[in-house]
Design a protein around this motif. Structure first.
Motif, short mmCIF file in Angstrom:
data_model
loop_
_atom_site.label_atom_id
_atom_site.label_comp_id
_atom_site.label_asym_id
_atom_site.label_seq_id
_atom_site.Cartn_x
_atom_site.Cartn_y
_atom_site.Cartn_z
N PRO A 83 1.27 -10.20 -2.93
CA PRO A 83 2.00 -8.50 -2.75
C PRO A 83 1.44 -7.69 -3.58
O PRO A 83 2.01 -6.64 -2.73
CB PRO A 83 3.00 -8.86 -2.66
CG PRO A 83 3.32 -9.58 -4.14
CD PRO A 83 2.17 -10.90 -3.95
N ARG B 278 -4.22 -6.29 -0.71
CA ARG B 278 -3.17 -6.39 -0.16
C ARG B 278 -4.23 -6.69 1.10
O ARG B 278 -4.83 -6.12 1.91
CB ARG B 278 -1.86 -5.30 0.11
CG ARG B 278 -1.21 -5.64 -1.03
CD ARG B 278 -0.20 -4.42 -0.73
NE ARG B 278 0.42 -3.74 -1.47
CZ ARG B 278 1.28 -2.65 -1.88
NH1 ARG B 278 1.48 -1.83 -1.10
NH2 ARG B 278 1.27 -2.55 -3.15
N TYR C 108 6.39 -5.55 0.08
CA TYR C 108 5.08 -6.31 1.08
C TYR C 108 5.47 -6.67 2.44
O TYR C 108 4.74 -6.28 3.19
CB TYR C 108 4.53 -7.72 0.28
CG TYR C 108 3.47 -8.03 0.72
CD1 TYR C 108 2.43 -7.25 1.36
CD2 TYR C 108 3.49 -9.55 1.60
CE1 TYR C 108 0.58 -7.68 1.00
CE2 TYR C 108 2.28 -9.90 2.22
CZ TYR C 108 0.93 -9.40 2.17
OH TYR C 108 -0.19 -9.59 2.72
#
Length: 213
Positions: free
Chosen positions: A119, A129, A158
């Motif tokens: 994340p 990411r 996330y």
């Protein structure tokens, strides 16, 4: 999770017929690697391969490629796949996700799986990411019209970030849940190694599907 170096991992991967050691040769023609055609599904960050190997067994009509940048993890995925007789619909790439456009043509993929990817919680690392806009634009090129991204994570921040970036990139969302294993979607769910641990510990898993209209 940091894996110990295994001197035997790379030689094992190089010898396996399930590993595309020169994937650039197959760009736009992955059917030649598998010896047949079919919808091409890719898992980015396949780890030790439990998820992808299970899917390949359940869905012989599809072609599956597992992408992993750590040979110490990928070697276990390959060894598991070699136990399947015959392993006709699964293959692996030792590759960084930044290089996807080098090995896949536009519109070549039917589905991308992002399972429990890092994340990168700090804001300064956001570009790493795998649901950052720079990656999503690449996925949009590689996916067919109607192509899908299936996302699972235990990291709620996330997950929320990913739903936002996916929507802003033009993907439509469906089958969204903050607790997969207590939802109606659990019946068809295939677990990863990480997911089994989370399930045993009672940690909620978030899941969503995104598709290109």
């Amino acid at each position: 999770m940091r894996l110990r170096k295994k001197q035997w991992a790379l030689p094992t991967l190089e010898k396996s017929p399930l590993v595309a050691t020169d994937p650039l040769l197959y760009r736009g023609r992955w059917f030649s690697f598998f010896g047949r055609e079919g919808p091409l599904h890719v898992e980015i960050g396949t780890g030790k391969g439990k998820f992808l190997n299970t899917l390949a067994s359940l869905h012989p009509e599809n072609l599956f490629l597992g992408i992993e940048m750590k040979p110490e993890a990928l070697v276990y995925a390959v060894l598991k796949a070699e136990e399947i007789q015959p392993p006709v619909n699964i293959g692996f790439l030792l590759l960084n996700a930044d290089r996807l456009e080098e090995v896949f043509e536009e519109g070549e993929l039917t589905r991308i799986y992002l399972n429990f990817t890092d994340p990168w919680p700090k804001a300064r690392h956001a570009k790493r990411r795998l649901t950052h806009p720079r990656y999503l634009e690449m996925y949009k090129k590689l996916l067919k019209p109607g192509g899908e991204i299936h996302l699972k994570t235990d990291h709620i921040a996330y997950f929320q970030y990913s739903l936002k970036t996916l929507s802003e990139a033009g993907f439509q969302l469906r089958h969204v849940t903050l607790d997969l294993h207590r939802s109606s979607y659990r019946e068809e769910n295939v677990m990863t190694e990480y997911e089994e641990k989370f399930w045993q510990q009672g940690v909620p898993v978030c899941r969503a599907e995104a598709f290109l209209p």
